[in-house]
Design an enzyme around this catalytic site. Structure first.
Site, PDB file in Angstrom:
ATOM      1  N   ARG A   1       0.841  -1.196   0.000  1.00 31.44           N
ATOM      2  CA  ARG A   1       0.000   0.000   0.000  1.00 31.44           C
ATOM      3  C   ARG A   1       0.884   1.257   0.000  1.00 31.44           C
ATOM      4  O   ARG A   1       2.036   1.228   0.410  1.00 31.44           O
ATOM      5  CB  ARG A   1      -0.899   0.020   1.235  1.00 31.44           C
TER       6      ARG A   1
ATOM      7  N   TYR B   1      -9.115 -11.742  -6.567  1.00 27.88           N
ATOM      8  CA  TYR B   1      -8.048 -11.838  -7.562  1.00 27.88           C
ATOM      9  C   TYR B   1      -7.999 -13.238  -8.177  1.00 27.88           C
ATOM     10  O   TYR B   1      -7.787 -13.379  -9.380  1.00 27.88           O
ATOM     11  CB  TYR B   1      -6.696 -11.488  -6.925  1.00 27.88           C
TER      12      TYR B   1
END
Length: 329
Positions: free
Chosen positions: A156, A298
């Site tokens: 992140r 994903y």
């Protein structure tokens, strides 16, 4: 039997429920909860802007599912984006869950309406490997490694800009995520990662290691506690300042990535990891998630692509079979 305001005839409600306003209880809930500073600020904002003005005057025992439905409609009619309405609903539900389960003030949580905790999130774009390299080459050299590592590690923004020299083991090809840098209203603050699962060691592809070696030599101070990524004058990086420094919007548009956000580099990295065969647990580790939900997204996307590939193979096989059939006549 006397019936308190907001109480249906024959329904049991603890005596305290008629004496506690949501405004008082909700503010105390946020103040007493163990929360990261940025999360606390977010809750305070949501409660003050989206919950308290509409429901704050009500007693806990007087809030019903119908009350919640009317409140949500008022939010949306007032132009509050649906994602924010969902977050406000989730916060109210959490507050009232405590009133039910821990404090035993009310019997049931009125926030039990199907679909109110969900909203459709458009699929975020991913970049190709070629586009990632093009973006890294298009930004000032100081930020090239930041772009590459973001895309190849899945870290992140807050984790990347909090990295220190001692967090990198380039011989082993790993990065240790031990903290994040959070942008609060008035200042930047270092703190622990988003969850316990966020503390992790992530293996880096050789391309990221090579970019980091060059970056450390040119842009990072020599001491072990030196921040890896900083601004031009060595200052802490803010996402807004970074965006202006690299002319982000114009740069990504020129590369055919209009609307691409920095966070989409993390999305790109996670997609690459899933496409490379990472298991759900492995994806959870790389992403720093304790729950399987995000990792499964994903994997689902990768499975869909795998089905597309298989279908394309079927079409080629069928085409070849028809061609051979025509030749044999």
């Amino acid at each position: 039997m006397s019936v308190k305001p907001g109480q249906a005839q024959g329904e049991w409600v603890a005596p305290e429920a008629g004496e506690i306003e949501l405004l008082e209880y909700g503010q105390r809930w946020i103040a007493e909860r163990k929360l990261a500073p940025r999360t606390r600020q977010g809750y305070e904002f949501l409660f003050a802007r989206q919950v308290a003005p509409y429901l704050g005057h009500l007693m806990l025992g007087g809030i019903r599912p119908a009350t919640v439905r009317a409140w949500r409609k008022k939010l949306l009619d007032a132009g509050v984006p649906e994602p924010q309405a969902v977050k406000a609903y989730a916060l109210l539900r959490a507050v009232l869950n405590t009133a039910v389960r821990e404090d035993e003030i009310i019997r049931q949580n009125p926030c039990r309406i199907k679909g109110y905790d969900q909203y459709h999130t458009p699929e975020r774009p991913t970049a190709t490997i070629a586009q990632v390299y093009a973006l890294a080459n298009a930004v000032p050299a100081r930020y090239s490694a930041l772009v590459l590592v973001a895309a190849l590690s899945g870290l992140r923004w807050g984790e990347l800009v909090a990295l220190r020299r001692r967090d990198l083991d380039l011989d082993a090809g790993t990065v240790r995520v031990a903290r994040k840098l959070a942008a609060l209203r008035s200042h930047l603050e270092f703190g622990p990662p988003k969850s316990a699962a966020g503390v992790r060691v992530v293996a880096l592809p050789a391309a990221a290691v090579e970019a980091l070696r060059a970056h450390l030599d040119e842009f990072t101070a020599a001491d072990a506690d030196a921040l890896v990524f900083t601004g031009d004058k060595g200052a802490l990086l803010r996402s807004g300042n970074f965006g202006r420094a690299v002319k982000w919007t114009r740069t990504v548009a020129a590369l055919g990535l209009a609307g691409f956000h920095f966070h989409d580099l993390r999305h790109t990295g996670n997609t690459l990891a899933a496409a490379s065969g990472a298991s759900t647990r492995e994806l959870m580790h790389r992403m720093g998630h304790a729950s399987m939900r995000a990792a499964l997204i994903y994997q689902h996307a990768t499975n869909e692509r795998d089905r597309e590939i298989a279908s394309a193979m079927d079409r080629r096989i069928a085409k070849q079979a028809r061609r051979k059939g025509g030749q044999s006549r």
